[in-house]
Scaffold this active site. Structure first.
Site, mmCIF file in Angstrom:
data_model
loop_
_atom_site.group_PDB
_atom_site.id
_atom_site.type_symbol
_atom_site.label_atom_id
_atom_site.label_comp_id
_atom_site.label_asym_id
_atom_site.label_seq_id
_atom_site.Cartn_x
_atom_site.Cartn_y
_atom_site.Cartn_z
ATOM 1 N N GLU A 268 -21.611 22.604 -27.466
ATOM 2 C CA GLU A 268 -22.415 23.124 -26.454
ATOM 3 C C GLU A 268 -22.566 24.464 -25.567
ATOM 4 O OE1 GLU A 268 -24.085 18.203 -25.565
ATOM 5 O OE2 GLU A 268 -22.044 18.857 -25.081
ATOM 6 N N ASP B 255 -32.811 14.205 -31.132
ATOM 7 C CA ASP B 255 -32.834 13.675 -31.888
ATOM 8 C C ASP B 255 -33.543 12.537 -30.794
ATOM 9 O OD1 ASP B 255 -29.940 13.625 -30.819
ATOM 10 O OD2 ASP B 255 -31.432 11.359 -30.527
HETATM 11 O O1 4EH Z 1 -21.312 13.881 -26.263
HETATM 12 C C1 4EH Z 1 -22.283 12.727 -27.912
HETATM 13 C C2 4EH Z 1 -22.707 12.929 -28.547
HETATM 14 C C3 4EH Z 1 -22.884 12.150 -29.614
HETATM 15 S S1 4EH Z 1 -21.576 11.506 -30.502
HETATM 16 C C4 4EH Z 1 -23.550 12.161 -26.581
HETATM 17 N N1 4EH Z 1 -24.501 13.585 -26.735
HETATM 18 C C5 4EH Z 1 -24.042 14.119 -28.365
HETATM 19 C C6 4EH Z 1 -25.592 13.357 -26.395
HETATM 20 C C7 4EH Z 1 -26.801 12.436 -27.476
HETATM 21 C C8 4EH Z 1 -26.627 11.693 -27.639
HETATM 22 N N2 4EH Z 1 -26.450 10.129 -27.032
HETATM 23 C C9 4EH Z 1 -26.276 8.950 -27.472
HETATM 24 C C10 4EH Z 1 -27.498 13.502 -28.327
HETATM 25 N N3 4EH Z 1 -28.283 12.131 -29.235
HETATM 26 C C11 4EH Z 1 -27.877 11.056 -28.939
HETATM 27 C C12 4EH Z 1 -27.986 9.948 -28.999
HETATM 28 N N4 4EH Z 1 -27.343 9.040 -28.250
HETATM 29 N N5 4EH Z 1 -28.482 9.495 -30.003
HETATM 30 C C13 4EH Z 1 -21.056 12.021 -31.257
HETATM 31 C C14 4EH Z 1 -21.949 13.734 -32.601
HETATM 32 N N6 4EH Z 1 -21.469 13.929 -33.272
HETATM 33 C C15 4EH Z 1 -19.815 14.052 -33.564
HETATM 34 C C16 4EH Z 1 -19.561 13.142 -32.810
HETATM 35 N N7 4EH Z 1 -19.947 11.895 -31.594
#
Ligand code: 4EH
Length: 231
Positions: free
Chosen positions: A12, A196
């Site tokens: 990010e 997503d």
């Molecule tokens: O910083 C976390 C990341 C996912 S956890 C929150 N961010 C991305 C936003 C996000 C999010 N949060 C909750 C995007 N889609 C989301 C969702 N629910 N469906 C993560 C992801 N990849 C590797 C490690 N941790």
């Protein structure tokens, strides 16, 4: 002017470091801070690591230790509103913690005594974002963004969040940054590009679109920087 720009994950903030090019790295409280001099202004860039606690520590440090006067967050989010598609940009008008629950005592979800369910983002920064969007012909949506310490990948949970908080998008850091900035009287702005739909396919969609959506958000924040420092 001292400006903070933060994300949660390395992906990010990478486009920001690439854009500014030259920076000094400061390690403090188990995190790296990348300090940029941009036209006589100091811009402190950092990723916090995931979640509400980590993002609180980093927002607080950027304000209290580095003296940042405004804070911008750039990152990705899961869509709650069916109008939001992968790559769409959404700016938070206000934020809430969807996993904060003392409803057993009759309180609304997201509320604790002496707090409030929603934290309002800075109107002036939102206005600057809208100006940038119209100048660049970018479709910038706004709405309520909610935060919790969980990656939501379940339509039932998403629908509950949608109706309980009237949310447009969800993530894991915005509301904690909002609480921190409002407590310290620092104007803040939370921008997210959709990665997503927070449903059963979320983890696949997230892996596929993290980098491209993170760049969409970061590029927009970069476009806002000139206007903010000249303000
Ligand atoms: O910083 C976390 C990341 C996912 S956890 C929150 N961010 C991305 C936003 C996000 C999010 N949060 C909750 C995007 N889609 C989301 C969702 N629910 N469906 C993560 C992801 N990849 C590797 C490690 N941790």
């Amino acid at each position: 002017m001292k400006l903070a720009i933060m994300g949660a994950m390395p992906e990010e903030i990478e486009p920001l470091l690439e854009f500014f090019g030259k920076y000094e790295t400061v390690n403090y409280a188990n995190n790296n801070y990348y300090v940029v001099n941009h036209k006589g202004n100091e811009i402190v860039i950092a990723y916090s690591k995931i979640g509400k606690v980590n993002s609180t520590i980093i927002a607080c440090t950027m304000i209290q230790k580095f003296g940042c006067e405004k804070l911008l967050f750039s990152g990705v989010a899961g869509a709650v509103s069916p109008d939001l598609k992968v790559g769409d940009l959404v700016v938070a008008t206000k934020l809430a913690q969807h996993d904060l629950d003392i409803s057993a005592f009759g309180h609304p979800y997201g509320f604790v005594p002496e707090g409030s369910v929603y934290e309002e983002a800075d109107a002036k920064l939102i206005e600057i974002a809208k100006d940038v969007a119209s100048e660049k012909n970018i479709d910038l949506k706004d709405g309520i963004i909610v935060t919790g310490d969980q990656f939501v990948c379940d339509s039932e949970r998403k629908n509950w969040i949608a109706k309980t908080f009237d949310a447009s998008a969800l993530e894991m850091e915005g509301a904690s940054v909002a609480v921190t900035c409002n407590a310290l009287n620092i104007p803040f702005f939370i921008l997210r590009a959709i990665s997503d739909a927070a449903d059963m396919d979320a983890s696949f969609s997230f892996d596929e679109f993290l980098e491209t959506s993170a760049k969409i958000s970061a590029d927009f924040v970069i476009a806002m920087v000139e206007k903010i420092i000249n303000d």
